[in-house]
Scaffold this motif. Structure first.
Motif, PDB file in Angstrom:
ATOM      1  N   PHE A 172       0.833  -1.205   0.000  1.00  0.00           N
ATOM      2  CA  PHE A 172       0.000   0.000   0.000  1.00  0.00           C
ATOM      3  C   PHE A 172       0.868   1.255   0.000  1.00  0.00           C
ATOM      4  CE2 PHE A 172      -1.900   3.440   2.562  1.00  0.00           C
ATOM      5  CZ  PHE A 172      -2.922   3.808   1.698  1.00  0.00           C
ATOM      6  N   PHE A 173       1.842   1.308   0.907  1.00  0.00           N
ATOM      7  CA  PHE A 173       2.702   2.491   0.975  1.00  0.00           C
ATOM      8  C   PHE A 173       3.533   2.642  -0.302  1.00  0.00           C
ATOM      9  CE2 PHE A 173       2.083   1.419   5.541  1.00  0.00           C
ATOM     10  CZ  PHE A 173       1.400   2.571   5.884  1.00  0.00           C
ATOM     11  N   MET A 174       3.968   1.513  -0.866  1.00  0.00           N
ATOM     12  CA  MET A 174       4.712   1.570  -2.122  1.00  0.00           C
ATOM     13  C   MET A 174       3.841   2.079  -3.261  1.00  0.00           C
ATOM     14  SD  MET A 174       6.889  -1.981  -1.847  1.00  0.00           S
ATOM     15  CE  MET A 174       7.634  -1.804  -3.475  1.00  0.00           C
ATOM     16  N   ALA A 175       2.571   1.658  -3.275  1.00  0.00           N
ATOM     17  CA  ALA A 175       1.665   2.100  -4.334  1.00  0.00           C
ATOM     18  C   ALA A 175       1.395   3.598  -4.238  1.00  0.00           C
ATOM     19  CB  ALA A 175       0.354   1.316  -4.257  1.00  0.00           C
ATOM     20  N   ILE A 176       1.118   4.084  -3.031  1.00  0.00           N
ATOM     21  CA  ILE A 176       0.806   5.501  -2.853  1.00  0.00           C
ATOM     22  C   ILE A 176       2.010   6.383  -3.186  1.00  0.00           C
ATOM     23  CG2 ILE A 176       0.320   7.253  -1.091  1.00  0.00           C
ATOM     24  CD1 ILE A 176      -2.136   5.778  -2.193  1.00  0.00           C
ATOM     25  N   THR A 177       3.195   6.004  -2.726  1.00  0.00           N
ATOM     26  CA  THR A 177       4.385   6.813  -3.029  1.00  0.00           C
ATOM     27  C   THR A 177       4.738   6.730  -4.516  1.00  0.00           C
ATOM     28  OG1 THR A 177       5.738   4.945  -2.229  1.00  0.00           O
ATOM     29  CG2 THR A 177       5.384   6.781  -0.719  1.00  0.00           C
TER      30      THR A 177
ATOM     31  N   PHE B  19       4.781  10.271  -6.201  1.00  0.00           N
ATOM     32  CA  PHE B  19       6.132  10.771  -6.496  1.00  0.00           C
ATOM     33  C   PHE B  19       6.879   9.976  -7.564  1.00  0.00           C
ATOM     34  CE2 PHE B  19       5.298  11.752  -1.951  1.00  0.00           C
ATOM     35  CZ  PHE B  19       5.268  13.134  -2.061  1.00  0.00           C
ATOM     36  N   GLY B  20       6.272   8.881  -8.062  1.00  0.00           N
ATOM     37  CA  GLY B  20       6.957   8.074  -9.063  1.00  0.00           C
ATOM     38  C   GLY B  20       8.094   7.258  -8.499  1.00  0.00           C
ATOM     39  N   LYS B  21       8.103   7.088  -7.176  1.00  0.00           N
ATOM     40  CA  LYS B  21       9.179   6.342  -6.516  1.00  0.00           C
ATOM     41  C   LYS B  21       8.583   5.556  -5.345  1.00  0.00           C
ATOM     42  CE  LYS B  21      13.655   6.888  -4.209  1.00  0.00           C
ATOM     43  NZ  LYS B  21      14.646   7.851  -3.672  1.00  0.00           N
ATOM     44  N   PRO B  22       8.379   4.239  -5.522  1.00  0.00           N
ATOM     45  CA  PRO B  22       7.769   3.442  -4.449  1.00  0.00           C
ATOM     46  C   PRO B  22       8.648   3.316  -3.215  1.00  0.00           C
ATOM     47  CG  PRO B  22       8.505   2.020  -6.245  1.00  0.00           C
ATOM     48  CD  PRO B  22       8.667   3.428  -6.721  1.00  0.00           C
ATOM     49  N   GLU B  23       8.060   3.533  -2.044  1.00  0.00           N
ATOM     50  CA  GLU B  23       8.754   3.397  -0.762  1.00  0.00           C
ATOM     51  C   GLU B  23       7.930   2.495   0.140  1.00  0.00           C
ATOM     52  OE1 GLU B  23      11.654   4.547  -0.145  1.00  0.00           O
ATOM     53  OE2 GLU B  23      11.982   6.157  -1.613  1.00  0.00           O
ATOM     54  N   LYS B  24       8.603   1.665   0.948  1.00  0.00           N
ATOM     55  CA  LYS B  24       7.911   0.707   1.811  1.00  0.00           C
ATOM     56  C   LYS B  24       7.258   1.360   3.023  1.00  0.00           C
ATOM     57  CE  LYS B  24      10.701  -3.301   0.536  1.00  0.00           C
ATOM     58  NZ  LYS B  24      11.607  -4.377   1.014  1.00  0.00           N
TER      59      LYS B  24
END
Length: 308
Positions: free
Chosen positions: A121-126, A130-135
């Motif tokens: 979820f956090f990776m999808a939203i970031t 921002f075009g950069k997935p973050e955990k």
């Protein structure tokens, strides 16, 4: 997504926020993986060219079978792209009313009350924002992760929770094109040239900065314009801009001032990154359009020359 609205499973939509977010995030990454498969496009073009030329025999039979499979794969990819846009918007709509299921706070930590929000979820939203997935999502005041929400500053945990949830909600509304506080504050910021310059410095900084530090960095970043005005004028306008940014005229503060040092808030940081990125894209698009227009005009001149 009203808290009173019941879903088919028997609980309210609000009560199932975490589960819904995780399902959408998992589907987002599944579709994104399918949509990214373009390995067979060149192969399909090669086969179709040969088939158009009338090649026959067993080779034709083999190529027709392969072309059929490749066309099916292309259709699946196109469907994935269409569905990905739908799921992306659903994720943003959910985040625009971000209301995770949390348990009672344990000091400065809010654990989840039900299924934890996943790293997906956090990776999808970031990735969407921002075009950069973050955990996880690391804000200055708090962090969001699969474990829960951790307040990182010495302040009321409930107040910080309210602030950081607002950051996510307003960013999602911004991406959806809905009325939002980021656009309102961006318009206000964009009217003040020196405030914009100061904000650019603060957003890039890894810690709070004094006026002298901001002034030095601004002078370096803005050297061409700086040469056109007197030091006293530039510095006075910069100090006025910082007072404006840290003042009480904002519903959601962009900058905090403490002990003579200034720091961008998470709301200010996300506002600047998202809105400034959009502004750069618009400028690039206009620049590309102007370049294309100039090229067309040059070509027309050449054509006219040859017609003479």
């Amino acid at each position: 997504m009203g808290a009173e609205r019941e879903n088919e499973g028997g609980g309210s939509e609000m009560e199932r926020f975490n589960e819904r977010a995780n399902v959408l995030a998992s589907e987002y990454w599944r579709l994104k993986h399918l949509a990214s498969k373009e390995d067979g496009e060149e192969r399909l073009e090669e086969i179709e060219r040969l088939l158009e030329k009338g090649i026959g025999g067993k080779l034709r039979e083999k190529l027709e079978r392969e072309a059929k499979l490749l066309r099916q794969a292309r259709e699946e990819r196109n469907n994935a792209l269409r569905n990905l846009e739908i799921v992306r918007n659903e994720l943003l709509e959910l985040t625009a009313e971000f209301a995770p299921n949390l348990d009672v706070a344990e000091g400065d930590f809010f654990p989840y009350d039900s299924e934890p929000l996943s790293e997906e979820f956090f990776m999808a939203i970031t990735d969407i924002l921002f075009g950069k997935p973050e955990k996880s999502i690391e804000l200055k005041e708090a962090s969001f992760s699969k474990e829960g929400i951790k307040v990182k500053v010495d302040a009321s945990p409930l107040s910080i929770l309210d602030n950081v949830i607002t950051v996510l909600q307003e960013a999602a509304k911004k991406k959806l094109g809905l009325p939002n506080k980021m656009d309102e504050n961006w318009r206000k910021l964009a009217q003040k040239e020196y405030a914009f310059l100061a904000m650019n410095v603060l957003v890039r900084a890894s810690h709070a900065l004094s006026f002298e530090e901001i002034k030095r960095i601004s002078h370096e970043n803005d050297s061409e314009f700086k040469e056109l005005v007197k030091d006293s004028y530039y510095d006075r306008k910069l100090r006025d801009a910082l007072d404006f940014l840290a003042g009480d005229g904002w519903e959601y503060k962009l900058v905090t001032s403490k002990g003579g040092k200034y720091e961008a808030t998470s709301f200010g940081e996300w506002l600047f990154k998202i809105c400034n990125s959009e502004m750069k894209k618009v400028r690039k698009m206009h620049a590309d359009e102007n370049t294309s227009l100039k090229e067309r005009m040059s070509m027309q001149k050449i054509i006219k020359l040859f017609k003479k």
